[in-house]
Design an enzyme around this catalytic site. Structure first.
Site, PDB file in Angstrom:
ATOM      1  N   ASP A  53      23.037  34.940  27.203  1.00 46.63           N
ATOM      2  CA  ASP A  53      23.169  34.070  28.375  1.00 46.63           C
ATOM      3  C   ASP A  53      22.003  33.090  28.428  1.00 46.63           C
ATOM      4  OD1 ASP A  53      24.458  33.628  31.171  1.00 46.63           O
ATOM      5  OD2 ASP A  53      22.294  33.696  31.538  1.00 46.63           O
ATOM      6  N   TYR A  58      17.008  26.494  31.692  1.00 50.98           N
ATOM      7  CA  TYR A  58      16.013  27.490  31.281  1.00 50.98           C
ATOM      8  C   TYR A  58      14.993  26.952  30.276  1.00 50.98           C
ATOM      9  CZ  TYR A  58      19.321  30.912  33.267  1.00 50.98           C
ATOM     10  OH  TYR A  58      20.172  31.614  34.085  1.00 50.98           O
ATOM     11  N   LYS A  87      25.031  26.738  30.877  1.00 47.95           N
ATOM     12  CA  LYS A  87      25.374  26.280  32.237  1.00 47.95           C
ATOM     13  C   LYS A  87      24.915  24.839  32.450  1.00 47.95           C
ATOM     14  CE  LYS A  87      24.001  30.963  33.612  1.00 47.95           C
ATOM     15  NZ  LYS A  87      22.783  31.315  32.878  1.00 47.95           N
ATOM     16  N   HIS A 118      26.257  25.912  37.274  1.00 49.37           N
ATOM     17  CA  HIS A 118      25.147  26.811  37.627  1.00 49.37           C
ATOM     18  C   HIS A 118      25.053  27.071  39.137  1.00 49.37           C
ATOM     19  CE1 HIS A 118      21.101  28.051  35.622  1.00 49.37           C
ATOM     20  NE2 HIS A 118      21.377  28.876  36.605  1.00 49.37           N
TER      21      HIS A 118
HETATM   22  P1  NDP Z   1      15.952  41.029  35.247  1.00 48.55           P
HETATM   23  O1  NDP Z   1      16.339  41.512  36.605  1.00 48.55           O
HETATM   24  O2  NDP Z   1      16.845  41.266  34.081  1.00 48.55           O
HETATM   25  O3  NDP Z   1      14.489  41.592  34.931  1.00 48.55           O
HETATM   26  C1  NDP Z   1      13.866  41.312  33.699  1.00 48.55           C
HETATM   27  C2  NDP Z   1      12.416  41.764  33.726  1.00 48.55           C
HETATM   28  O4  NDP Z   1      12.358  43.175  33.893  1.00 48.55           O
HETATM   29  C3  NDP Z   1      11.683  41.436  32.444  1.00 48.55           C
HETATM   30  O5  NDP Z   1      10.458  40.827  32.807  1.00 48.55           O
HETATM   31  C4  NDP Z   1      11.442  42.794  31.810  1.00 48.55           C
HETATM   32  O6  NDP Z   1      10.228  42.854  31.094  1.00 48.55           O
HETATM   33  C5  NDP Z   1      11.358  43.679  33.028  1.00 48.55           C
HETATM   34  N1  NDP Z   1      11.685  45.079  32.728  1.00 48.55           N
HETATM   35  C6  NDP Z   1      12.799  45.559  32.116  1.00 48.55           C
HETATM   36  N2  NDP Z   1      12.765  46.906  32.040  1.00 48.55           N
HETATM   37  C7  NDP Z   1      11.585  47.286  32.591  1.00 48.55           C
HETATM   38  C8  NDP Z   1      10.949  48.543  32.766  1.00 48.55           C
HETATM   39  N3  NDP Z   1      11.546  49.687  32.380  1.00 48.55           N
HETATM   40  N4  NDP Z   1       9.738  48.563  33.364  1.00 48.55           N
HETATM   41  C9  NDP Z   1       9.131  47.419  33.756  1.00 48.55           C
HETATM   42  N5  NDP Z   1       9.676  46.174  33.606  1.00 48.55           N
HETATM   43  C10 NDP Z   1      10.891  46.115  33.021  1.00 48.55           C
HETATM   44  O7  NDP Z   1      15.580  39.482  35.367  1.00 48.55           O
HETATM   45  P2  NDP Z   1      16.187  38.048  35.286  1.00 48.55           P
HETATM   46  O8  NDP Z   1      15.963  37.427  36.609  1.00 48.55           O
HETATM   47  O9  NDP Z   1      15.631  37.395  34.074  1.00 48.55           O
HETATM   48  O10 NDP Z   1      17.780  38.184  35.129  1.00 48.55           O
HETATM   49  C11 NDP Z   1      18.422  38.381  33.899  1.00 48.55           C
HETATM   50  C12 NDP Z   1      19.126  37.128  33.410  1.00 48.55           C
HETATM   51  O11 NDP Z   1      20.123  36.691  34.331  1.00 48.55           O
HETATM   52  C13 NDP Z   1      18.247  35.886  33.255  1.00 48.55           C
HETATM   53  O12 NDP Z   1      17.373  35.974  32.171  1.00 48.55           O
HETATM   54  C14 NDP Z   1      19.280  34.813  33.165  1.00 48.55           C
HETATM   55  O13 NDP Z   1      19.856  34.783  31.873  1.00 48.55           O
HETATM   56  C15 NDP Z   1      20.284  35.286  34.224  1.00 48.55           C
HETATM   57  N6  NDP Z   1      20.036  34.665  35.547  1.00 48.55           N
HETATM   58  C16 NDP Z   1      20.969  33.788  36.042  1.00 48.55           C
HETATM   59  C17 NDP Z   1      20.773  33.142  37.237  1.00 48.55           C
HETATM   60  C18 NDP Z   1      21.773  32.169  37.739  1.00 48.55           C
HETATM   61  O14 NDP Z   1      21.481  31.427  38.696  1.00 48.55           O
HETATM   62  N7  NDP Z   1      22.965  32.105  37.172  1.00 48.55           N
HETATM   63  C19 NDP Z   1      19.578  33.390  38.059  1.00 48.55           C
HETATM   64  C20 NDP Z   1      18.691  34.376  37.500  1.00 48.55           C
HETATM   65  C21 NDP Z   1      18.933  34.984  36.297  1.00 48.55           C
HETATM   66  P3  NDP Z   1      10.202  42.848  29.467  1.00 48.55           P
HETATM   67  O15 NDP Z   1      10.439  41.440  29.040  1.00 48.55           O
HETATM   68  O16 NDP Z   1       8.819  43.345  29.186  1.00 48.55           O
HETATM   69  O17 NDP Z   1      11.266  43.791  28.979  1.00 48.55           O
END
Ligand code: NDP
Length: 313
Positions: A53, A58, A87, A118
């Site tokens: 995605d 981004y 998007k 988006h």
């Molecule tokens: P998430 O809710 O997926 O959280 C991701 C974060 O969680 C990363 O920083 C990761 O760190 C951390 N993490 C994962 N597992 C653990 C753990 N066990 N302990 C501690 N930290 C952890 O975040 P996003 O907001 O990025 O959402 C996911 C995706 O959704 C986005 O990347 C995007 O592609 C999409 N999105 C779409 C939107 C829209 O408007 N359409 C808006 C927001 C997001 P690490 O990297 O170290 O694993």
């Protein structure tokens, strides 16, 4: 028998195309970390993830493009094995094909599997869509007052019909009222609505509306968002379920929650070790899902334009 994997599950969209239920998100607010996305995508694909995605907004598409070139060159997967979503951002509301063309060029592919609007909004911006989030002196988002968000979708439909650049069309962040308006006017029904969703914000009413209309939901920020410190990792009910399902970790519980509810989920991780450790689909029951959703609910993501979306309708 070995456990079923998160990457084993596919759904059929309302246009007949198949979509992997588990994808890798690639939004990262800290640009200095963007170079890590290339290895994250490579690792995810090596681990069996087939859904990526991204979005024009981004600024991560060039890093994904590098990863794709690597896995294609090494013969790990072919283009048709992958499901790639991008998007169009509200600042590109009247330049939709330009937005898509930049995404395709940076990703190094000829088509995307899913092209999403988006937001159901139009921002007033420059010819290249920058500033992407135009704000006035008071920090208020500047909307393109004369523009209509439904026109953005119309441009997406035109590209869908006239070119081979898009396999399926969808939306993101559309509340029920905006979806109803779109469903009245669209010629190509959206296959997907991508929204914030997790046990602390299950979005049941919007999810039910999407299900009634055969629109599959994608859960974004399944941990409450990286920029917010992934608060769902501290969710007590999810932690309690790791006691019940001892062979599974909390990420697997929180992602299986969506897949066992019929949603796509697209967690982001830049950490190859974490990507390798999150594999198994947890056999959660209906009672487990109700238990996860039984706490207080709140939206974690926030942006200056949220007041204009009409969330809650
Ligand atoms: P998430 O809710 O997926 O959280 C991701 C974060 O969680 C990363 O920083 C990761 O760190 C951390 N993490 C994962 N597992 C653990 C753990 N066990 N302990 C501690 N930290 C952890 O975040 P996003 O907001 O990025 O959402 C996911 C995706 O959704 C986005 O990347 C995007 O592609 C999409 N999105 C779409 C939107 C829209 O408007 N359409 C808006 C927001 C997001 P690490 O990297 O170290 O694993």
């Amino acid at each position: 028998m070995s456990p079923k994997l998160l990457t084993d599950v596919y759904y059929t969209l309302n246009d007949g195309k198949k979509v992997p239920a588990f994808g890798l998100g690639t939004y990262n607010e800290d640009e200095s970390q963007h170079h890590k996305i290339t290895q994250a995508v490579i690792t995810a694909i090596e681990e069996g993830v087939r859904h990526i995605d991204t979005a024009w907004y981004y600024e991560t598409e060039p890093y994904i493009g590098k990863a794709l070139k690597d896995v294609f060159d090494r013969g790990i997967v072919k283009r048709e094995d992958l499901f790639i979503t991008t998007k169009v951002w509200p600042s590109m509301h009247d330049k939709v094909e330009k937005s898509l063309d930049r995404s395709l060029e940076q990703l190094g592919v000829d088509y995307v599997d899913l092209f999403l609007q988006h937001w159901p909004l139009c921002f007033e911006s420059g010819p290249d869509g920058y500033p992407a989030t135009p704000v006035d002196d008071a920090g208020e988002i500047i909307l393109a007052e004369k523009a209509d968000y439904l026109d953005t979708y119309r441009q997406m439909e035109e590209i869908y019909h006239k070119t081979s650049k898009i396999k399926s069309l969808g939306v993101a962040n559309f509340p029920v009222r905006k979806l109803k308006q779109l469903l009245k006017t669209c010629k190509v029904k959206p296959v997907n609505n991508q929204i914030e969703c997790h046990p602390e914000f299950p979005q049941t009413e919007l999810g039910d509306f999407c299900a009634e209309n055969d629109i599959i939901v994608t859960a974004y920020s399944p941990l409450g968002g990286g920029g917010n410190g992934a608060p769902l990792i501290k969710n007590k009910r999810a932690a309690a379920l790791t006691e019940k399902y001892k062979d599974y970790n909390i990420n697997e519980i929180l992602y299986s929650y969506h897949i066992q509810s019929g949603r796509i989920v697209i967690p982001k991780s830049l950490n190859p070790k974490r990507i390798q450790s999150v594999k198994k689909l947890v056999p959660l029951t209906k009672e487990d899902i109700e238990f996860l959703e039984s706490g207080p609910h709140k939206r974690y993501t926030d942006n200056p334009w949220y007041g204009h979306v009409g969330f809650g309708y």
